[in-house]
Design a protein around this motif. Structure first.
Motif, PDB file in Angstrom:
ATOM      1  N   GLU A 160      -5.456 -31.431 -22.090  1.00 29.36           N
ATOM      2  CA  GLU A 160      -5.645 -30.758 -23.372  1.00 29.36           C
ATOM      3  C   GLU A 160      -4.369 -30.045 -23.800  1.00 29.36           C
ATOM      4  N   ASP A 161      -4.179 -29.997 -25.124  1.00 27.22           N
ATOM      5  CA  ASP A 161      -3.054 -29.245 -25.662  1.00 27.22           C
ATOM      6  C   ASP A 161      -3.273 -27.758 -25.360  1.00 27.22           C
ATOM      7  N   GLY A 162      -2.207 -27.000 -25.219  1.00 28.44           N
ATOM      8  CA  GLY A 162      -2.350 -25.560 -24.968  1.00 28.44           C
ATOM      9  C   GLY A 162      -2.475 -25.268 -23.479  1.00 28.44           C
ATOM     10  N   GLN A 163      -2.553 -26.310 -22.656  1.00 33.79           N
ATOM     11  CA  GLN A 163      -2.665 -26.121 -21.213  1.00 33.79           C
ATOM     12  C   GLN A 163      -1.434 -26.769 -20.584  1.00 33.79           C
ATOM     13  N   ASP A 164      -0.933 -26.189 -19.526  1.00 34.44           N
ATOM     14  CA  ASP A 164       0.203 -26.816 -18.847  1.00 34.44           C
ATOM     15  C   ASP A 164      -0.201 -27.107 -17.404  1.00 34.44           C
ATOM     16  N   LEU A 165      -0.358 -28.381 -17.089  1.00 31.55           N
ATOM     17  CA  LEU A 165      -0.839 -28.770 -15.755  1.00 31.55           C
ATOM     18  C   LEU A 165       0.287 -28.954 -14.742  1.00 31.55           C
ATOM     19  N   ARG A 166       1.529 -28.756 -15.157  1.00 29.31           N
ATOM     20  CA  ARG A 166       2.634 -29.050 -14.231  1.00 29.31           C
ATOM     21  C   ARG A 166       2.569 -28.246 -12.938  1.00 29.31           C
ATOM     22  N   PRO A 167       2.232 -26.928 -13.002  1.00 24.15           N
ATOM     23  CA  PRO A 167       2.167 -26.189 -11.733  1.00 24.15           C
ATOM     24  C   PRO A 167       1.125 -26.781 -10.784  1.00 24.15           C
ATOM     25  N   GLU A 168      -0.043 -27.171 -11.326  1.00 22.57           N
ATOM     26  CA  GLU A 168      -1.099 -27.745 -10.479  1.00 22.57           C
ATOM     27  C   GLU A 168      -0.672 -29.092  -9.893  1.00 22.57           C
ATOM     28  N   ILE A 169      -0.006 -29.887 -10.735  1.00 21.73           N
ATOM     29  CA  ILE A 169       0.423 -31.205 -10.245  1.00 21.73           C
ATOM     30  C   ILE A 169       1.460 -31.013  -9.129  1.00 21.73           C
ATOM     31  N   PHE A 170       2.391 -30.114  -9.373  1.00 20.65           N
ATOM     32  CA  PHE A 170       3.430 -29.865  -8.355  1.00 20.65           C
ATOM     33  C   PHE A 170       2.785 -29.368  -7.048  1.00 20.65           C
ATOM     34  N   ARG A 171       1.843 -28.391  -7.159  1.00 22.06           N
ATOM     35  CA  ARG A 171       1.187 -27.789  -5.981  1.00 22.06           C
ATOM     36  C   ARG A 171       0.483 -28.872  -5.165  1.00 22.06           C
ATOM     37  N   LEU A 172      -0.262 -29.733  -5.893  1.00 20.26           N
ATOM     38  CA  LEU A 172      -1.021 -30.799  -5.223  1.00 20.26           C
ATOM     39  C   LEU A 172      -0.078 -31.677  -4.384  1.00 20.26           C
ATOM     40  N   ILE A 173       1.006 -32.079  -5.025  1.00 23.19           N
ATOM     41  CA  ILE A 173       1.911 -33.017  -4.353  1.00 23.19           C
ATOM     42  C   ILE A 173       2.634 -32.331  -3.194  1.00 23.19           C
ATOM     43  N   ALA A 174       2.992 -31.053  -3.387  1.00 24.77           N
ATOM     44  CA  ALA A 174       3.636 -30.308  -2.293  1.00 24.77           C
ATOM     45  C   ALA A 174       2.656 -30.127  -1.122  1.00 24.77           C
ATOM     46  N   ASP A 175       1.390 -29.781  -1.432  1.00 29.06           N
ATOM     47  CA  ASP A 175       0.398 -29.590  -0.358  1.00 29.06           C
ATOM     48  C   ASP A 175       0.173 -30.872   0.436  1.00 29.06           C
ATOM     49  N   LYS A 176       0.213 -31.999  -0.274  1.00 32.35           N
ATOM     50  CA  LYS A 176       0.001 -33.275   0.416  1.00 32.35           C
ATOM     51  C   LYS A 176       1.233 -33.660   1.237  1.00 32.35           C
ATOM     52  N   GLY A 177       2.362 -33.023   0.942  1.00 34.74           N
ATOM     53  CA  GLY A 177       3.597 -33.371   1.663  1.00 34.74           C
ATOM     54  C   GLY A 177       4.249 -34.618   1.096  1.00 34.74           C
ATOM     55  N   TRP A 178       3.850 -35.054  -0.134  1.00 36.40           N
ATOM     56  CA  TRP A 178       4.462 -36.251  -0.721  1.00 36.40           C
ATOM     57  C   TRP A 178       5.787 -35.876  -1.386  1.00 36.40           C
ATOM     58  N   VAL A 179       6.561 -36.917  -1.699  1.00 40.89           N
ATOM     59  CA  VAL A 179       7.850 -36.645  -2.357  1.00 40.89           C
ATOM     60  C   VAL A 179       7.706 -36.938  -3.861  1.00 40.89           C
ATOM     61  N   LEU A 180       7.937 -35.896  -4.639  1.00 36.98           N
ATOM     62  CA  LEU A 180       7.797 -36.021  -6.093  1.00 36.98           C
ATOM     63  C   LEU A 180       9.113 -36.542  -6.678  1.00 36.98           C
ATOM     64  N   LEU A 181       9.045 -37.682  -7.355  1.00 33.60           N
ATOM     65  CA  LEU A 181      10.272 -38.249  -7.951  1.00 33.60           C
ATOM     66  C   LEU A 181      10.436 -37.838  -9.401  1.00 33.60           C
ATOM     67  N   GLU A 182       9.318 -37.622 -10.087  1.00 33.63           N
ATOM     68  CA  GLU A 182       9.411 -37.262 -11.501  1.00 33.63           C
ATOM     69  C   GLU A 182       8.159 -36.520 -11.931  1.00 33.63           C
ATOM     70  N   LEU A 183       8.352 -35.485 -12.748  1.00 28.26           N
ATOM     71  CA  LEU A 183       7.221 -34.793 -13.366  1.00 28.26           C
ATOM     72  C   LEU A 183       7.680 -34.337 -14.746  1.00 28.26           C
ATOM     73  N   ARG A 184       7.008 -34.858 -15.773  1.00 28.45           N
ATOM     74  CA  ARG A 184       7.445 -34.552 -17.144  1.00 28.45           C
ATOM     75  C   ARG A 184       6.246 -34.312 -18.034  1.00 28.45           C
ATOM     76  N   ARG A 185       6.364 -33.350 -18.929  1.00 25.26           N
ATOM     77  CA  ARG A 185       5.284 -33.080 -19.871  1.00 25.26           C
ATOM     78  C   ARG A 185       5.794 -33.384 -21.276  1.00 25.26           C
ATOM     79  N   ASP A 186       5.051 -34.216 -22.021  1.00 18.11           N
ATOM     80  CA  ASP A 186       5.455 -34.537 -23.397  1.00 18.11           C
ATOM     81  C   ASP A 186       4.329 -34.154 -24.323  1.00 18.11           C
ATOM     82  N   THR A 187       4.675 -33.454 -25.411  1.00 18.39           N
ATOM     83  CA  THR A 187       3.647 -33.369 -26.442  1.00 18.39           C
ATOM     84  C   THR A 187       3.687 -34.704 -27.154  1.00 18.39           C
ATOM     85  N   GLN A 188       2.697 -35.004 -27.950  1.00 24.88           N
ATOM     86  CA  GLN A 188       2.649 -36.306 -28.607  1.00 24.88           C
ATOM     87  C   GLN A 188       3.833 -36.459 -29.554  1.00 24.88           C
ATOM     88  N   THR A 189       4.353 -37.667 -29.629  1.00 20.10           N
ATOM     89  CA  THR A 189       5.428 -37.895 -30.584  1.00 20.10           C
ATOM     90  C   THR A 189       4.802 -38.127 -31.962  1.00 20.10           C
TER      91      THR A 189
END
Ligand code: ADP
Length: 379
Positions: free
Chosen positions: A282-311
């Motif tokens: 949803e607009d108005g929400q920023d999920l990047r911290p949650e996505i980062f936390r999830l991937i860090a907790d799993k111990g995976w390697v994050l190659l890219e994380l990007r947030r785009d509003t609609q063009t």
């Protein structure tokens, strides 16, 4: 400066414009967007007094486009899709001619000529016959004639559609200069142009205004944001820098899908080194911290994380997709707007096409009286 209120235009039973209302205020440069056939040229031709509406009213600088056509025409410069040029004239002769029909005296013309030649980049072409110019240069001449009388308002109908990328960039530069002290309505298909030159846009689809506002407001219209997430899938010959084993595709997909706030997930094509996904939230929400936390907790390697509003392009497609569907369907199709079948209006369109050509011809001579008669006859 430009005011359209409830404009409707019918060709037989086909409604090319359906209750179009908008306003362009002084000093604004507004993009007028819509797919082919949406009604952009029809609106512009009403605003510039070349055709009359079936219903509704329009005013330019306070003058009614039906009652006060001369005052309207004097207030604006108009560049139709195909600039009305006399090919056998030189560029200078043509500009002199355009100035004459705009009632500019010789000294005023010489003064204005210097400015428009500079703005439109025509210094090297003044003595060339127009028929020897490339299409891009002809458009420059068309723009110069629209500017010669220094109008406060410019109406430009797809001025860049046939230009090559370099010419387009140049044209946008002129437009930025011109737009500093003028009101401009610019129709185009090119959304990048609108993003470069306009602060506001009006989007039309099937003869109706479907969006009108600042570009940011229009982009926010979809109410969605998207995230691109890529997690390492294989390291080739290099050692793995994450914890545990490299993740399987199903594991990553399942974990991201279960994250609170994720509305939709789709896999993106990549090589074998990464699992990549597009998520929407949803607009108005920023999920990047949650996505980062999830991937860090799993111990995976994050190659890219990007947030785009609609063009703007995404929103344009969402708002006008009905036009494209309609163009691809055979036979009577359901009109999603009215919930009923749409008349098969192709025949009428063809019938009226001839009328259009006549109008097109008369539109080449800006102040053709026959045109006025035509308008009166239709009302
Ligand atoms: P746009 O400029 O957005 O591409 P137009 O304003 O030229 O669209 O056209 C809008 C619709 O009106 C199109 O379906 C077009 O075929 C139709 N139309 C335009 N002029 C005529 C005419 N003279 N007779 C019949 N149909 C017309």
């Amino acid at each position: 400066m430009i005011y359209a209120n409830g404009l409707t235009k019918r060709y037989g039973s086909f409604r090319a414009l359906d209750d179009v209302s908008f306003e362009v205020r002084k000093g604004e440069v507004v993009g007028f967007l819509g797919p082919n056939g949406a009604g952009k040229s029809t609106t512009m031709r009403i605003l510039t007094c070349f055709i009359s509406p079936t219903g509704g009213t329009a005013k330019v600088r306070g003058h009614d486009v039906f009652d006060n056509t001369l005052a309207v025409r004097a207030s604006l410069g108009y560049l139709p899709q195909r600039a009305p040029l006399y090919l056998e004239m030189t560029v200078y002769e043509y500009l002199e001619f355009a100035a004459k029909i705009r009632n500019l005296d010789k000294s005023k013309f010489r003064q204005r000529a210097r400015t428009v030649v500079e703005i439109c980049g025509l210094a090297q072409s003044l003595s060339k016959e127009i028929r020897h110019l490339s299409h891009g240069y002809r458009q420059r001449v068309g723009l110069a004639q629209a500017l010669v009388h220094d109008p406060p308002i410019l109406i430009l109908d797809e001025p860049t559609s046939d230009l090559d990328p370099n010419e387009r960039t140049e044209f946008l530069n002129y437009l930025k200069q011109i737009g500093r002290d003028r009101t401009v309505l610019l129709s185009t298909h090119n959304l990048k142009e609108v993003e470069a030159a306009c602060a506001r846009a009006i989007i039309v689809s099937r003869g109706r205004v479907v969006a009108d506002g600042a570009l940011d407001e229009i982009r926010a219209k979809s109410g969605r944001v998207r995230y691109i997430v890529a997690v390492q899938e294989s390291t080739g010959d290099s050692p793995y820098r994450g914890r545990g084993n490299l993740p399987r595709q199903s594991e990553v997909e399942h974990a991201l899908n279960n994250l609170a706030g994720v509305k939709k997930l789709s896999e993106l094509p990549t090589d074998e080194r990464a699992h990549a996904y597009e998520l929407s939230g949803e607009d108005g929400q920023d999920l990047r911290p949650e996505i980062f936390r999830l991937i860090a907790d799993k111990g995976w390697v994050l190659l890219e994380l990007r947030r785009d509003t609609q063009t703007l392009e995404d929103v344009f497609r969402q708002l006008t997709i009905g036009d494209e569907r309609r163009n691809r369907q055979l036979g009577p199709v359901k009109d999603e707007r009215r919930g009923g079948p749409v008349a098969d209006d192709d025949d009428e369109e063809e019938e009226e096409e001839e009328e259009d050509e006549d109008e097109e011809e008369s539109s080449d001579d800006s102040d053709d009286d026959g045109d006025e008669d035509d308008k009166k006859g239709k009302r």
